[in-house]
Design a protein around this motif. Structure first.
Motif, PDB file in Angstrom:
ATOM      1  N   ALA A   1       0.944  -1.332  -0.056  1.00  0.00           N
ATOM      2  CA  ALA A   1       0.015  -0.047   0.127  1.00  0.00           C
ATOM      3  C   ALA A   1       1.004   1.191   0.010  1.00  0.00           C
ATOM      4  N   ALA A   2       2.171   1.362   0.508  1.00  0.00           N
ATOM      5  CA  ALA A   2       2.984   2.308   0.924  1.00  0.00           C
ATOM      6  C   ALA A   2       3.459   2.729  -0.375  1.00  0.00           C
ATOM      7  N   TYR A   3       3.916   1.593  -1.235  1.00  0.00           N
ATOM      8  CA  TYR A   3       4.595   1.784  -2.618  1.00  0.00           C
ATOM      9  C   TYR A   3       3.346   2.123  -3.508  1.00  0.00           C
ATOM     10  N   SER A   4       2.293   1.853  -3.318  1.00  0.00           N
ATOM     11  CA  SER A   4       1.091   2.325  -4.502  1.00  0.00           C
ATOM     12  C   SER A   4       0.755   3.832  -4.212  1.00  0.00           C
ATOM     13  N   ALA A   5       0.896   4.218  -2.677  1.00  0.00           N
ATOM     14  CA  ALA A   5       0.599   5.859  -2.587  1.00  0.00           C
ATOM     15  C   ALA A   5       1.755   6.471  -2.816  1.00  0.00           C
TER      16      ALA A   5
ATOM     17  N   SER B   1       4.738   5.914  -5.447  1.00  0.00           N
ATOM     18  CA  SER B   1       5.301   4.947  -6.300  1.00  0.00           C
ATOM     19  C   SER B   1       6.894   5.293  -6.713  1.00  0.00           C
ATOM     20  N   GLU B   2       7.160   6.603  -6.317  1.00  0.00           N
ATOM     21  CA  GLU B   2       8.561   6.884  -6.845  1.00  0.00           C
ATOM     22  C   GLU B   2       9.572   6.211  -5.561  1.00  0.00           C
ATOM     23  N   ILE B   3       9.250   5.641  -4.539  1.00  0.00           N
ATOM     24  CA  ILE B   3      10.229   5.130  -3.665  1.00  0.00           C
ATOM     25  C   ILE B   3      10.605   3.621  -4.101  1.00  0.00           C
ATOM     26  N   PRO B   4      11.875   3.403  -4.519  1.00  0.00           N
ATOM     27  CA  PRO B   4      12.366   2.239  -4.824  1.00  0.00           C
ATOM     28  C   PRO B   4      11.544   0.928  -4.259  1.00  0.00           C
ATOM     29  N   LYS B   5      11.199  -0.013  -5.015  1.00  0.00           N
ATOM     30  CA  LYS B   5      10.700  -1.361  -4.311  1.00  0.00           C
ATOM     31  C   LYS B   5      11.918  -1.995  -3.303  1.00  0.00           C
ATOM     32  N   GLY B   6      11.556  -2.424  -2.200  1.00  0.00           N
ATOM     33  CA  GLY B   6      12.466  -3.048  -1.432  1.00  0.00           C
ATOM     34  C   GLY B   6      12.955  -2.062  -0.237  1.00  0.00           C
ATOM     35  N   LEU B   7      12.874  -0.761  -0.531  1.00  0.00           N
ATOM     36  CA  LEU B   7      13.860   0.215   0.407  1.00  0.00           C
ATOM     37  C   LEU B   7      13.091   0.185   1.951  1.00  0.00           C
ATOM     38  N   LEU B   8      11.666   0.331   1.879  1.00  0.00           N
ATOM     39  CA  LEU B   8      11.052   0.245   3.180  1.00  0.00           C
ATOM     40  C   LEU B   8      11.308  -1.117   3.819  1.00  0.00           C
ATOM     41  N   GLU B   9      11.491  -2.260   3.336  1.00  0.00           N
ATOM     42  CA  GLU B   9      11.442  -3.514   3.795  1.00  0.00           C
ATOM     43  C   GLU B   9      13.131  -3.638   4.050  1.00  0.00           C
ATOM     44  N   ALA B  10      13.869  -2.972   3.632  1.00  0.00           N
ATOM     45  CA  ALA B  10      15.484  -2.923   3.911  1.00  0.00           C
ATOM     46  C   ALA B  10      15.598  -2.084   5.327  1.00  0.00           C
ATOM     47  N   VAL B  11      14.975  -1.078   5.184  1.00  0.00           N
ATOM     48  CA  VAL B  11      15.327  -0.184   6.625  1.00  0.00           C
ATOM     49  C   VAL B  11      14.649  -0.944   7.838  1.00  0.00           C
ATOM     50  N   ALA B  12      13.557  -1.511   7.526  1.00  0.00           N
ATOM     51  CA  ALA B  12      12.658  -2.028   8.745  1.00  0.00           C
ATOM     52  C   ALA B  12      13.513  -3.477   9.228  1.00  0.00           C
ATOM     53  N   TYR B  13      14.048  -4.139   8.074  1.00  0.00           N
ATOM     54  CA  TYR B  13      14.917  -5.363   8.667  1.00  0.00           C
ATOM     55  C   TYR B  13      16.218  -4.803   9.385  1.00  0.00           C
ATOM     56  N   ASN B  14      16.763  -4.000   8.753  1.00  0.00           N
ATOM     57  CA  ASN B  14      18.094  -3.479   9.439  1.00  0.00           C
ATOM     58  C   ASN B  14      17.535  -2.744  10.734  1.00  0.00           C
ATOM     59  N   ARG B  15      16.491  -2.043  11.137  1.00  0.00           N
ATOM     60  CA  ARG B  15      16.221  -1.890  12.362  1.00  0.00           C
ATOM     61  C   ARG B  15      15.691  -2.637  13.432  1.00  0.00           C
TER      62      ARG B  15
ATOM     63  N   ILE C   1       4.574   2.375   8.624  1.00  0.00           N
ATOM     64  CA  ILE C   1       4.929   2.144   7.175  1.00  0.00           C
ATOM     65  C   ILE C   1       4.597   3.220   6.437  1.00  0.00           C
ATOM     66  N   LEU C   2       3.382   3.432   6.403  1.00  0.00           N
ATOM     67  CA  LEU C   2       2.842   4.537   5.420  1.00  0.00           C
ATOM     68  C   LEU C   2       3.291   6.028   5.815  1.00  0.00           C
ATOM     69  N   GLY C   3       3.360   6.335   7.054  1.00  0.00           N
ATOM     70  CA  GLY C   3       4.174   7.322   7.423  1.00  0.00           C
ATOM     71  C   GLY C   3       5.343   7.419   7.490  1.00  0.00           C
TER      72      GLY C   3
ATOM     73  N   ALA D   1       7.239  10.129   4.900  1.00  0.00           N
ATOM     74  CA  ALA D   1       8.214  11.149   5.534  1.00  0.00           C
ATOM     75  C   ALA D   1       9.607  11.082   4.536  1.00  0.00           C
ATOM     76  N   LEU D   2       9.763  10.127   3.828  1.00  0.00           N
ATOM     77  CA  LEU D   2      10.996   9.818   2.984  1.00  0.00           C
ATOM     78  C   LEU D   2      10.839  10.899   1.859  1.00  0.00           C
ATOM     79  N   ILE D   3       9.391  10.854   1.053  1.00  0.00           N
ATOM     80  CA  ILE D   3       9.277  11.443  -0.008  1.00  0.00           C
ATOM     81  C   ILE D   3       9.190  12.965   0.310  1.00  0.00           C
ATOM     82  N   SER D   4       8.756  13.239   1.662  1.00  0.00           N
ATOM     83  CA  SER D   4       8.369  14.845   2.072  1.00  0.00           C
ATOM     84  C   SER D   4       9.891  15.416   2.305  1.00  0.00           C
ATOM     85  N   LEU D   5      10.766  14.787   2.240  1.00  0.00           N
ATOM     86  CA  LEU D   5      12.346  15.393   2.827  1.00  0.00           C
ATOM     87  C   LEU D   5      12.596  16.277   1.372  1.00  0.00           C
ATOM     88  N   PRO D   6      13.347  17.633   1.515  1.00  0.00           N
ATOM     89  CA  PRO D   6      13.682  18.414   0.326  1.00  0.00           C
ATOM     90  C   PRO D   6      14.863  17.918  -0.294  1.00  0.00           C
ATOM     91  N   ILE D   7      14.829  16.615  -0.839  1.00  0.00           N
ATOM     92  CA  ILE D   7      15.912  15.985  -1.762  1.00  0.00           C
ATOM     93  C   ILE D   7      15.330  15.663  -2.941  1.00  0.00           C
TER      94      ILE D   7
END
Length: 307
Positions: free
Chosen positions: A35-39, A41-55, A115-117, A121-127
């Motif tokens: 759902a997060a990737y659907s909302a 779509s610019e976030i690369p697939k797997g990035l959210l899971e990789a961060v969650a796995y790391n943490r 997850i959605l938040g 937050a990732l896409i809201s950063l001025p980068i």
């Protein structure tokens, strides 16, 4: 030697980190990630899971999680966000809340909303963009780790390397049905990549380097321990350890981190933490030594002199 185990699952973690590149895990929040990737779509697939796995190894940490015996700030949710960084770590729960518009309690108690938040937050950063450098910059902005000093920069790069290398890892990405990426880690980390990716890292008193002679950074003239030769050695400030006064080592204490590998290394750099440990082990089996075995680390109270 006898061993003191401080949790029922400490033995499992020790075995898994020594034998597996990626520990076993289950993705119980697949629909929320999709759902997060659907909302966004610019976030690369797997990035959210990789961060969650790391943490958190993809576990939602709720209020029932035990406090860290090393005093590490408590992490919450699937991304291990920090509500109170104790003046050392960044309060990432507040940062994600402000960037996403989700309330603190929502992010703490509902993994789907965290997850959605976090995605928002990732896409809201001025980068701009989502190339390797841009992703690293976004992760730095949402990291709990300080990075003002040289030692703190080292731990931040460890965290970035762990996440980005997962995105390039075919076995990890296939667990979620994604193709691996081809992020240019050599360009991002330059000569430091050799050291960050090496299993065997050495300290000679002036620098950190790998078995091929690639150097990470200049050190501070620290005398090497040579206790466990195939590991990185990151000096803990003397405010956080002391002499054994000749007491012989007769026991080993094994702790679970209750946080991330990089976070544990960084926390021992904080003089206000009043805590240290001889070794920290990552989920991939990399070992960082922080206190020489001849010295007394501060991690288990009155048992410190002989452990």
């Amino acid at each position: 030697m006898r061993a003191i185990f401080l949790s029922a699952y400490a033995i499992i973690i020790l075995i898994e980190t020594a034998t597996a590149q990626h520990r076993s895990f289950s993705n119980q929040h697949e629909d929320a990630f999709r759902a997060a990737y659907s909302a966004y779509s610019e976030i690369p697939k797997g990035l959210l899971e990789a961060v969650a796995y790391n943490r958190t190894n993809l576990r939602h940490l709720d209020e029932t999680e035990p406090e860290s015996c090393a005093g590490l700030p408590k992490s919450v949710g699937i991304f291990g966000l920090i509500e109170d960084g104790k003046g050392y770590f960044a309060n990432t729960l507040m940062s994600v809340s402000e960037l996403s518009g989700f309330g603190l309690d929502e992010l703490k108690t509902h993994p789907d909303k965290q997850i959605l938040g976090y995605a928002k937050a990732l896409i809201s950063l001025p980068i701009a963009g989502w190339n390797t450098d841009a992703i690293a910059a976004r992760l730095i902005e949402l990291s709990e780790l300080p990075h003002e000093s040289e030692a703190q920069s080292f731990t931040l790069e460890i965290q970035l390397y762990e996440v980005l290398s997962l995105l390039n890892d075919e076995a990890f990405m296939s667990r979620f049905g994604y193709a691996p990426h081809r992020y240019d880690l050599a360009s991002l980390f330059a000569e430091n990549l050799h050291v960050l990716s090496s299993r065997n890292i050495y300290m000679d008193g002036t620098s950190i380097y790998d078995e091929d002679g690639n150097h990470y950074r200049a050190g501070g003239g620290i005398a090497p321990c040579n206790d466990y030769p195939a590991n990185a050695y990151v000096q803990t400030p003397t405010c956080n350890y002391s002499s054994r006064s000749g007491t012989a080592v007769s026991a080993v204490t094994v702790h679970t981190i209750q946080g991330s590998y990089a976070g544990a290394i960084s926390w021992a750099q904080n003089c206000n933490a009043n805590v240290s440990y001889h070794y920290v082990v990552s989920s991939s089996g990399q070992i960082t030594q922080m206190v020489c075995e001849a010295e007394k680390a501060w991690h288990v109270g009155t048992e410190n002199p002989y452990t």
